[in-house]
Enzyme design. Structure first.
Site, PDB file in Angstrom:
ATOM      1  N   LEU A  53       0.883  -1.125  -0.020  1.00  0.00           N
ATOM      2  CA  LEU A  53       0.123  -0.019   0.041  1.00  0.00           C
ATOM      3  C   LEU A  53       0.992   1.281   0.031  1.00  0.00           C
ATOM      4  CD1 LEU A  53      -2.684  -0.981   2.665  1.00  0.00           C
ATOM      5  CD2 LEU A  53      -2.807  -1.350   0.137  1.00  0.00           C
ATOM      6  N   TYR A 103       2.049  11.288 -11.699  1.00  0.00           N
ATOM      7  CA  TYR A 103       1.550  10.474 -10.490  1.00  0.00           C
ATOM      8  C   TYR A 103       1.260   9.061 -11.314  1.00  0.00           C
ATOM      9  CZ  TYR A 103      -1.493   8.309  -7.029  1.00  0.00           C
ATOM     10  OH  TYR A 103      -2.130   7.718  -6.226  1.00  0.00           O
ATOM     11  N   LYS A 107       2.732   5.058 -10.987  1.00  0.00           N
ATOM     12  CA  LYS A 107       1.758   4.213 -10.669  1.00  0.00           C
ATOM     13  C   LYS A 107       1.899   3.097 -11.794  1.00  0.00           C
ATOM     14  CE  LYS A 107      -0.021   5.166  -6.659  1.00  0.00           C
ATOM     15  NZ  LYS A 107       0.251   3.855  -5.506  1.00  0.00           N
ATOM     16  N   ASN A 132     -10.896   7.433  -6.481  1.00  0.00           N
ATOM     17  CA  ASN A 132     -10.909   8.092  -4.915  1.00  0.00           C
ATOM     18  C   ASN A 132     -11.318   7.606  -3.818  1.00  0.00           C
ATOM     19  OD1 ASN A 132      -9.815  11.185  -6.139  1.00  0.00           O
ATOM     20  ND2 ASN A 132     -11.555  10.482  -7.227  1.00  0.00           N
ATOM     21  N   PRO A 281     -43.962  14.409  39.280  1.00  0.00           N
ATOM     22  CA  PRO A 281     -45.137  13.941  40.232  1.00  0.00           C
ATOM     23  C   PRO A 281     -46.253  14.277  40.138  1.00  0.00           C
ATOM     24  CG  PRO A 281     -42.624  13.821  41.339  1.00  0.00           C
ATOM     25  CD  PRO A 281     -42.866  14.942  40.073  1.00  0.00           C
ATOM     26  N   GLY A 282     -47.455  13.247  39.739  1.00  0.00           N
ATOM     27  CA  GLY A 282     -48.771  13.827  39.701  1.00  0.00           C
ATOM     28  C   GLY A 282     -49.262  14.516  38.430  1.00  0.00           C
TER      29      GLY A 282
END
Length: 369
Positions: A53, A103, A107, A132, A281-282
């Site tokens: 890689l 590039y 490659k 990509n 409560p209530g």
């Protein structure tokens, strides 16, 4: 199985190593720029599989393209030949290998080295021309426009879009890693002489930008992206990984009165909304009914009762609920209903409605149970 990974600290390398370990592949030789070159020989002698890689994407000097993408590949293969190790070798190339730029040429040269090596030694080689790649742990402002845009937008930094109509081919890191592990197991997706990641997303740059900005706005609108769209789901996961470390959380607007509070949490146009209701409560809340709107109530703390009465009936139904028992109560249409806190502490209820609240059409009508 002993696995050699060059470029181990890079974007794909880090993700691959993490998932290999998840799958109990623990005998991994990690090689990167800082690794002693002497170790490369040892690793090449013992490896049963090589993920190559390592490479140069954006060097300071153009001459480093060939050095990183051709010369190091040559060094790697020479070490394998030195120890007569004909284990399979995978190389990370690029779709730019088809283009006439420095590039791409470097490659392409690396690919040719590998194909020649295979002819010479009989070793199995797997050449992947990746488009990509995007996902978590990719460096922004380096070689991924997705990483750069996710980082900059999440950090309130400007971005530059030269052509929003340019069409991009993108592969998600998890799909890449799944394919590489398939290759390790001898089940690579080979198309003619090259190998490919099966899932490729085609989208314009402008659409990507619009999506990322919508993710940023979603905190204010309380919306959630469309997770039914696989690309949107992957891009949203990527975006979150670039949030500033002091901005993981965001506040919600809470409506408070003497009865308790009500806080909207998530809104999804196709799936409704989720809210958190706290009753003192209530206290009794509700006493209304709906034509089409329906809800689900889940008491997660405290105890109470949910009462129902059909509009044309005097019969009252009671469902006693408690945080001690995770039980969802459906709120059908055509029944007036309320919820009363029967305990001496706050009662917390998670409420889901099948539609987001529309003040112009609330579909909520007062009627005592």
């Amino acid at each position: 199985m002993k696995i050699l990974i060059t470029g181990a600290k890079g974007f794909i390398g880090k993700n691959l190593i993490a998932e290999l370990k998840n799958r109990k592949y623990n005998d991994i030789f990690e090689y990167d720029k800082e690794t002693d070159l002497v170790l490369l020989g040892k690793y090449c002698k013992e490896a049963d599989f090589v993920f190559h890689l390592a490479g140069e994407n954006r060097p300071k000097d153009n001459s480093e393209f060939m050095k990183g993408n051709f010369e190091f590949t040559s060094t790697l293969l020479e070490n394998l030949k030195k120890y007569k190790n004909t284990c399979p070798v995978m190389i990370s190339s690029s779709i730019q290998a088809e283009l006439d730029n420095l590039y791409g040429k470097s490659k392409k040269a690396g690919e040719n080295l590998l194909f020649d090596y295979s002819k010479e030694t009989g070793a199995k080689v797997l050449v992947y021309r990746f488009p990509n790649v995007f996902g978590k742990w990719c460096r922004p402002n380096y070689n991924s426009v997705v990483a750069t845009f996710c980082h900059n937008i999440s950090h309130d930094l400007p971005i530059q879009v030269n052509d929003s109509d340019v069409v991009m081919k993108l592969v998600y890191i998890d799909d890449v890693i799944n394919e590489l592990i398939k290759a390790l197991e001898g089940k690579e997706n080979k198309v003619n002489e090259f190998c490919e990641v099966e899932i490729v997303h085609t989208i314009t740059l402008g659409e990507v930008v619009d999506l990322i900005y919508s993710f940023k706005r979603s905190r204010d609108s309380l919306s959630v992206p469309n997770m039914g769209n696989s690309f949107t789901k992957k891009l949203y996961s990527t975006y979150l990984s670039y949030l500033p470390e002091d901005k993981f959380s965001y506040e919600l607007k809470t409506n408070v009165d003497q009865r308790g509070s009500f806080t909207e949490f998530i809104k999804i146009p196709e799936r409704g909304q989720v809210s958190v209701n706290i009753s003192k409560p209530g206290i009794i809340k509700g006493n209304h009914w709906h034509h089409t709107k329906n809800e689900k109530f889940l008491v997660v703390s405290g105890k109470g009762v949910i009462r129902f009465r059909k509009l044309d009936s005097t019969k009252v139904l009671e469902y006693f609920v408690s945080g001690d028992k995770m039980e969802v109560v459906d709120i059908p249409t055509g029944y007036t209903h309320n919820i009363e806190n029967l305990g001496d502490t706050d009662m917390v209820t998670i409420m889901w409605a099948n539609e987001t609240f529309d003040p112009e059409r609330p579909d909520t009508y007062y009627w005592e149970v």
